[in-house]
Design a protein around this motif. Sequence first.
Motif, mmCIF file in Angstrom:
data_model
loop_
_atom_site.group_PDB
_atom_site.id
_atom_site.type_symbol
_atom_site.label_atom_id
_atom_site.label_comp_id
_atom_site.label_asym_id
_atom_site.label_seq_id
_atom_site.Cartn_x
_atom_site.Cartn_y
_atom_site.Cartn_z
ATOM 1 N N ILE B 97 84.273 -0.909 48.001
ATOM 2 C CA ILE B 97 83.891 -2.227 47.485
ATOM 3 C C ILE B 97 84.906 -2.711 46.462
ATOM 4 N N PHE B 98 85.356 -1.814 45.609
ATOM 5 C CA PHE B 98 86.239 -2.246 44.534
ATOM 6 C C PHE B 98 87.703 -1.889 44.778
ATOM 7 N N LEU B 99 88.019 -1.577 46.006
ATOM 8 C CA LEU B 99 89.396 -1.220 46.324
ATOM 9 C C LEU B 99 90.343 -2.308 45.843
ATOM 10 N N GLY B 100 91.327 -1.940 45.049
ATOM 11 C CA GLY B 100 92.260 -2.949 44.558
ATOM 12 C C GLY B 100 91.864 -3.535 43.219
ATOM 13 N N HIS B 101 90.602 -3.498 42.881
ATOM 14 C CA HIS B 101 90.229 -3.928 41.524
ATOM 15 C C HIS B 101 89.179 -2.977 40.970
ATOM 16 N N GLU B 102 89.567 -1.712 40.883
ATOM 17 C CA GLU B 102 88.663 -0.660 40.459
ATOM 18 C C GLU B 102 88.236 -0.852 39.012
ATOM 19 N N HIS B 103 87.098 -0.286 38.716
ATOM 20 C CA HIS B 103 86.688 -0.222 37.314
ATOM 21 C C HIS B 103 87.500 0.892 36.686
ATOM 22 N N ALA B 104 88.518 0.545 35.950
ATOM 23 C CA ALA B 104 89.379 1.599 35.458
ATOM 24 C C ALA B 104 89.932 1.237 34.100
ATOM 25 N N ARG B 105 90.271 2.264 33.387
ATOM 26 C CA ARG B 105 90.951 2.038 32.129
ATOM 27 C C ARG B 105 92.190 2.937 32.140
ATOM 28 N N LEU B 106 93.331 2.338 31.871
ATOM 29 C CA LEU B 106 94.589 3.080 31.844
ATOM 30 C C LEU B 106 94.788 3.915 33.104
ATOM 31 N N GLY B 114 81.622 1.957 38.098
ATOM 32 C CA GLY B 114 81.826 1.477 39.464
ATOM 33 C C GLY B 114 80.566 1.630 40.298
ATOM 34 N N ASN B 115 79.966 2.812 40.225
ATOM 35 C CA ASN B 115 78.771 3.040 41.030
ATOM 36 C C ASN B 115 77.637 2.118 40.620
ATOM 37 N N ARG B 116 77.554 1.877 39.319
ATOM 38 C CA ARG B 116 76.493 0.990 38.853
ATOM 39 C C ARG B 116 76.711 -0.411 39.433
ATOM 40 N N ALA B 117 77.927 -0.888 39.304
ATOM 41 C CA ALA B 117 78.215 -2.234 39.808
ATOM 42 C C ALA B 117 77.994 -2.292 41.317
ATOM 43 N N ALA B 118 78.393 -1.233 42.011
ATOM 44 C CA ALA B 118 78.222 -1.214 43.460
ATOM 45 C C ALA B 118 76.747 -1.282 43.815
ATOM 46 N N ARG B 119 75.942 -0.535 43.067
ATOM 47 C CA ARG B 119 74.512 -0.535 43.348
ATOM 48 C C ARG B 119 73.945 -1.928 43.190
ATOM 49 N N GLN B 120 74.427 -2.612 42.154
ATOM 50 C CA GLN B 120 73.947 -3.975 41.931
ATOM 51 C C GLN B 120 74.244 -4.885 43.116
ATOM 52 N N VAL B 121 75.496 -4.859 43.555
ATOM 53 C CA VAL B 121 75.864 -5.735 44.666
ATOM 54 C C VAL B 121 75.050 -5.387 45.908
ATOM 55 N N LEU B 153 81.629 -10.064 47.967
ATOM 56 C CA LEU B 153 80.836 -10.591 46.864
ATOM 57 C C LEU B 153 81.312 -10.081 45.516
ATOM 58 N N SER B 154 81.948 -8.919 45.511
ATOM 59 C CA SER B 154 82.334 -8.308 44.247
ATOM 60 C C SER B 154 83.472 -9.060 43.584
ATOM 61 N N HIS B 155 84.017 -10.041 44.281
ATOM 62 C CA HIS B 155 85.209 -10.710 43.754
ATOM 63 C C HIS B 155 84.948 -11.982 42.959
#
Lengths: 341, 498
Positions: B97-106, B114-121, B153-155
């Motif tokens: 779902i988030f390929l290319g715009h992962e929930h990431a820091r550094l 990520g999993n939380r957001a994915a569950r929401q969508v 939708l995640s975009h």
Amino acid sequence: MSDPTKPRSDTGPPGIALPGRAGGNPLGRLTEAGHMGLLVAIALLVVVGLVTKPAAFATTSNLVSILSLAATIGVITVGATFVIIGGGIDLSVGAIMALASVWATTVATQEFGPVVMAICAILVGTGTGLVNGLLIAYGRLVPFIATLAMLVAARGLAQRMSDRKTQLIQPENSAIVELSTTRVLGVPLLVYIFALVVALGWVLLNRTTFGRRTYAVGGNPEAARLAGIDVRRHTMLLYALSGLCCGIAAVLIMARTTTGSSTHGDLYELDAIAAVIIGGTLLTGGRGTIIGSILGLLIFTLITNLFILNGLNTSDQLIAKGLIIVVAVLLQRRNLKERAP
Amino acid sequence: MLVMRGIVKQFPGVRALDGVDLDVRAGEVHCLLGQNGAGKSTLIKVMAGVHQPDEGTVEFNGQRVRPSGPNDAIKLGFATIYQELDLVDGLSVTDNIFLGHEHARLGFVNRAAGNRAARQVLERLGHPEIRPTTEVGRLSPAAKQVVSMARALSHDARLIIMDEPSAALAHDEVANLFRIIRELTSQGVAVVYISHRLEEIREIGDRVTVLKDGRTVAVGLPARDTPTSQIVSLMTGRNVEYVFPPRPEAPAGGPPGEEVLRVEGLTSPGAFRDVSFAVRAGEIVGLAGLVGSGRSEILEAVYGARPSSGRVVLSGKQVRKSVVGNVRRGMGLAPEERKAQALLLDQSVTANITLGSLPGFAKFGWLDRTRERAEAERLAKALDIRPPDPERPVKTLSGGNQQKAVLARWLLGSRKLLLLDEPTRGVDVGARAELYAVIRDLADRGIGVLLVSSEVPEVLGLADRVLVLREGSVIHEGDARELDEHLVLDMIMNGRAA
Ligand SMILES: Nc1ncnc2c1ncn2[C@@H]1O[C@H](COP(=O)(O)OP(=O)(O)OP(=O)(O)O)[C@@H](O)[C@H]1O
Ligand SMILES: [Mg+2]
């Protein structure tokens, strides 16, 4: 806003134009496009040879030595091409060749004469390849790991059998050696064997159900399975075929060096795989050609030859080869991109 | 909001787009209609930055744009659901779902977020049962479709482009999809919607643009009240009756043709249990049910491609459950997911068609390529595969034409039993009628056909007998003529047996 139903009335060619001819062979356009670059590279290397060492390079004897050099790895490359198109990898080729050459030159085998020695080498190669195939197809081992294990084990076995000694071919079995010393039209027999293997490989890949299935199994194993192809059996056969090629290569190296040795074919797997990749075969399988691999191999062999002729350092030679692999793969990727939908 | 003018896109040998105009307004559902190969997918790939147009202009909110890659288009606020699923099988649902715009820091991925957001969508899409950590390769095609929707939708997109999103979905899922689309459009998001199902266009669409042979033949038709006949004749240039071929004149109960297939107590844990039925020569048996009701799994088990217990008897002989053997004995399966399960994308149409019957084209392993080609050409013509060049790599065909190539594979050789899983997925209205005729003709020649389709009218119209499935069990078996759509829907949704 335009009139909702007004059709565009421009004239012009219809949307579906005449399809361009794609060439008779299913991979026609790929092979043609890919091979052009390889041929250019070979031409460049030849020019370099002519410019730097005009006297030594353009001689028949040098040409023959290039081909003889290419023959051994060339035979292996044919097998490797099949395995890689089929979606696998065989790291054990060099080791299998060494084992086959050792087994065929033991005192016991040599008693039976040159024909049996050659058959022995070929059987050992095929058998070892078959073991790879069984482990991968039915034992579900990852090809990389299974053949890596075989690489180590086969070389170990070869060392064991030969007691780490180089085994000379006895004078009464010199018929084997004659493969490299007898010349027809100035070219040693082993080069003809190489050419024959390439031709047979090409036919097998392009004209038979076996070849078609190889592309299918490598390109989309699930689709191949659901189309009724026995994917496991086919995978096993691919490794056996690779082993068979190693066995033939063992005969050739025995002819060239007059020995069997556990050190034969060291790092051949790298050269063979590199040649296949440079030749345009995808490491992910499903796509590739024999001709490409052979051209890739010729490039490698030419480089070696040029470096030797010019008295250059072998380390530099390795660096040059590494660069070539990278460049070739980069070029390929550009080609792929252009074709991707 | 989005205005495209005079878009031209040329592929080697094919002018896929030849001057297309499109304008999409904020908050509307704009439908694209056209026959297979008309250029719909190519057009949306131009929008999505996958293809660069050779000519023409694209304006977005009054500004000239020229997305030079998918990333550019995403930055503009375009999200795309492609016709061919484009998920990475080896990655988890969240990662896809988030390929290319992962929930990431550094550069470190924050899994929990990520999993939380994915569950929401996924919840928003009505699929809380899809676990974000599952590997996508293990999901069913329908669930994969949901994941690709979740990705779009995640975009936070302002324009969502959907290329046949409903093709892999069952009835109730489509309703779900429409609910989401309505939600989006009410927030001013524009949706470009492609489908070959006219009734969907009627239900969800606002305006329609029709493409034919790479050109716009009509723009901005009202989706609800343009007569079907007008739309169809715009698409095809002729009048096509959306009809099913007549069933053979047979007394009810059927002439007891020889039994081709008998299935007894077939069970595959987790998919279906204790399924028994028979298919006679010349008979088309339809399986109706929701996605996940075990339809496709039954076909796979009969074919030997899925482990199961129970008996499968082909022409009186019990078969060992192996695909290789079953194909040799005369079975053929046209699977649900053409790209993943059926096609060799790099290979020619010919090689794809003959793959299932290679031994028939070979002597001692040697292929007779002339005959192979001739047969492929004949089938390409019979099924109207366009362009009619069997040497083209299959991946350059449009989705519907690829589907026809999948079917063509099993029209070769002497088959006794065909298992067809969504045989008309992505095929246009006109070609569909032809495929129905082809399938009926096969049956008339004595082949048994087992058919799965998400479209209940298709099952009812084409099949002689229907099995209704619910949660892995057969809840009804009966003559197709005695059922109607309403009744069947009621059964598959509510489990009420008639
Ligand atoms: N990468 C490609 N290379 C060559 N031709 C292509 C390529 N992609 C599409 N085409 C051709 O462009 C034309 C339009 O294809 P497109 O996929 O846009 O059709 P479509 O309207 O989406 O059809 P469908 O309803 O079957 O999905 C077809 O003739 C197709 O063969
Ligand atoms: Mg399409």
